[in-house]
Design a protein around this motif. Sequence first.
Motif, short mmCIF file in Angstrom:
data_model
loop_
_atom_site.label_atom_id
_atom_site.label_comp_id
_atom_site.label_asym_id
_atom_site.label_seq_id
_atom_site.Cartn_x
_atom_site.Cartn_y
_atom_site.Cartn_z
N PHE A 77 22.32 12.98 5.99
CA PHE A 77 21.44 12.81 7.15
C PHE A 77 21.60 11.40 7.72
CE2 PHE A 77 16.94 12.29 8.80
CZ PHE A 77 17.19 13.00 9.95
N TYR A 80 24.91 11.39 9.60
CA TYR A 80 24.89 12.10 10.88
C TYR A 80 24.06 11.34 11.91
CZ TYR A 80 27.19 16.24 8.99
OH TYR A 80 28.11 17.09 8.45
N GLU A 285 20.63 18.05 16.05
CA GLU A 285 22.02 18.19 15.59
C GLU A 285 22.19 17.63 14.20
OE1 GLU A 285 24.12 17.66 19.96
OE2 GLU A 285 24.59 16.24 18.37
N VAL A 287 19.93 17.12 11.90
CA VAL A 287 19.19 17.88 10.90
C VAL A 287 19.94 19.16 10.53
CG1 VAL A 287 17.11 19.29 10.61
CG2 VAL A 287 16.92 16.97 11.45
N PHE A 288 20.44 19.88 11.54
CA PHE A 288 21.09 21.15 11.25
C PHE A 288 22.43 20.95 10.55
CE2 PHE A 288 18.75 22.88 15.23
CZ PHE A 288 17.57 22.89 14.50
N LEU A 289 23.17 19.92 10.97
CA LEU A 289 24.46 19.67 10.31
C LEU A 289 24.24 19.26 8.85
CD1 LEU A 289 26.43 17.86 13.13
CD2 LEU A 289 26.87 20.11 12.20
N THR A 290 23.17 18.50 8.61
CA THR A 290 22.85 18.12 7.24
C THR A 290 22.62 19.35 6.39
OG1 THR A 290 21.78 16.12 8.05
CG2 THR A 290 21.25 16.80 5.81
N ALA A 291 21.86 20.31 6.93
CA ALA A 291 21.57 21.52 6.16
C ALA A 291 22.86 22.26 5.83
CB ALA A 291 20.63 22.42 6.95
N ARG A 292 23.75 22.35 6.83
CA ARG A 292 24.98 23.12 6.61
C ARG A 292 25.87 22.47 5.59
NH1 ARG A 292 26.51 24.71 12.49
NH2 ARG A 292 28.38 23.49 12.15
N THR A 293 26.06 21.16 5.72
CA THR A 293 26.98 20.49 4.79
C THR A 293 26.38 20.45 3.39
OG1 THR A 293 27.68 19.19 6.66
CG2 THR A 293 28.45 18.49 4.52
#
Lengths: 449, 196
Positions: A77, A80, A285, A287-293
Amino acid sequence: MTNPQLALVMLGAFIFIILLGFPIAFTLMAMGVAFGFYAYYIPDQSFFDNRVFYLLSQNTFSIMNNDVLTAVPLFLFMGYMIERSNILDRLFYSLQVSLRAIPGSMAVAALITCALFATATGIVGAVVTLMGLLAFPAMLKAGYDEKLSSGVICAGGTLGILIPPSIMLIVYGATSSVSVVKLYAAAMIPGFLLAGLYIVYVIVRVTINPKLAPKLPKDESNLPWHKVVLLLVQAFFPLAVLILSVLGAILFGLATPSEAAAVGALGAMILAIAYRAFTWQRLKEAVFLTARTSAMVCWLFVGSWTFSSIFSYLGGEGEIKNFVLSMQLTPITFLLLSQLIIFLLGWPLEWSEIIIIFVPIFLPLLPHYGVDPMFFGILVALNLQTSFLTPPMAMSAYYLKGIAPPHVQLWTIFKGCFPFLAMVFLSMLLVYVFPQLVYWLPNLFYGNN
Amino acid sequence: MLQRFLLLIDRFSMTVGHAFAWCILILTLGTSYEVFVRYVLRDPTSWAFDLSYILYGALFIMSGAYTLSRDAHVRGDVIFRLLPPRVQATIELVLYFIFFYPGVTALIIAGYGYAHDSFLYKEVSVNSPVGMPIWQLKMLIPLAGIMLFIQGIAQVIRCILTIRTGRWPRQLHDVEELENVLIHEHEQQAGKEATT
């Protein structure tokens, strides 16, 4: 077939299946369950009472409440957020004007920018593409050699997975149960050593052959010194202070890695606000990328722990140990061989797969050769720099190719990376010959044990 | 029609993934708060440690299906990426039935039993005297399995469509990694310049 033989079949089948390209986390989970069901099979027992089911949930839950891995989403996080804080162009510009006196100043500035930004974000792809759009055209325009420029950006951007606070070392800590704090202390000097070798290499090359990096025209780069300082204060110092405080808090034992990561993430948000780059869209962006990775890394752990607990229950670990010990290797040949295997695995695979799935195969062998898992981890971390730079899966080179002007060939980028690969090997050699490079800081901070 | 059904599944996984993704913000603020009160006010909280792994665990386990819907689970795709879409889809279709469904089904069944036991005695954390309940966290294991199962159906149908048409069908888009965004923009720009 005996159980240990079955375990080797399991490993062999897995390596074959990995190459079919199915998401690895699920392959591992399913193979663990299938082989585990067979291993724990008791005649007369009802289907769902098989122990493998309990093991699967137990392993899943032990990843979910793993206090080491908690730091992974937090550092992601933070990364990103920094990626989205509009800091990179200021950083590069400020370094470029302040370094203009030295040979190959743009390349050196690009290297330092890459190293600092990559350290802060820990995300290789973003650094390489951002710098590829920002510094790469600038270097080409100034008449810099294509190979040198591309090598600088690929190698510099990859440093982010090595120099603490890096996610790779957290993941290694979780697999090897070496303390992340010690790993960070141990990786500091080797990380800066490698960055330093890159810089020295560039300066030496450029001094020998000035045609590779023509000096900038005077008028374009001349600023009074107080303006230079102001630029540095605005762009370089805030990021450097953020990284240093996160690292300092961890190394001096003021906070656990996850706590420091949380404060770092908060700091990154404040930085983004200060640079007027904080928007609702960007926060979403990040937050969501953190969840995915995080899901990508942690599900890999779920699969891998299930797989490896069945593998060692079947006796696969013992079988490999016996086999390797029967080869009568000396510690140095063992180290060379294991690092060679990891280097080769880095061609088709990425660091997460190598550390989570393959490094655990080597870990139980280390005590037999008197190799310290912390020391081994640093060598692996250095070694995995190569996995981004060697074809056919040189991610850094592909990212750069993706945004480079069309006349820059992929092969040129590869050739540009080769000298930096040599620097990686040199750094590994130095670390092996002078283990103090690894041990000095951890011993200084945490005593000699 | 079918396309809308697939996007509906994508949207379902995405919504749940997005909802749990916000855990990271609570995790950041909560942990920062703990650091603040411990050092500045010398009064550490009793809940921060439990909270941190509960949020982290919930975050990653419930984003699994979302990650699958965006094809972001790591693959060893050095050969796979070179194959034509039809072959890719055939391999993937077979492997979904050999690996994905057995593993995920086992996770649902095993996770259900595990969570059920925990629920029966209302399990609490042993890390602090507050006794933070953790049976809900264990409940998420079978739930995450069910989410994956549902998203898997969409992926399998996509494989079948690809085998019939020779092209991978559209997936729902939300955010992309920065490098992919930049590379995509760059390609489009290059394309524009080439046509003019």
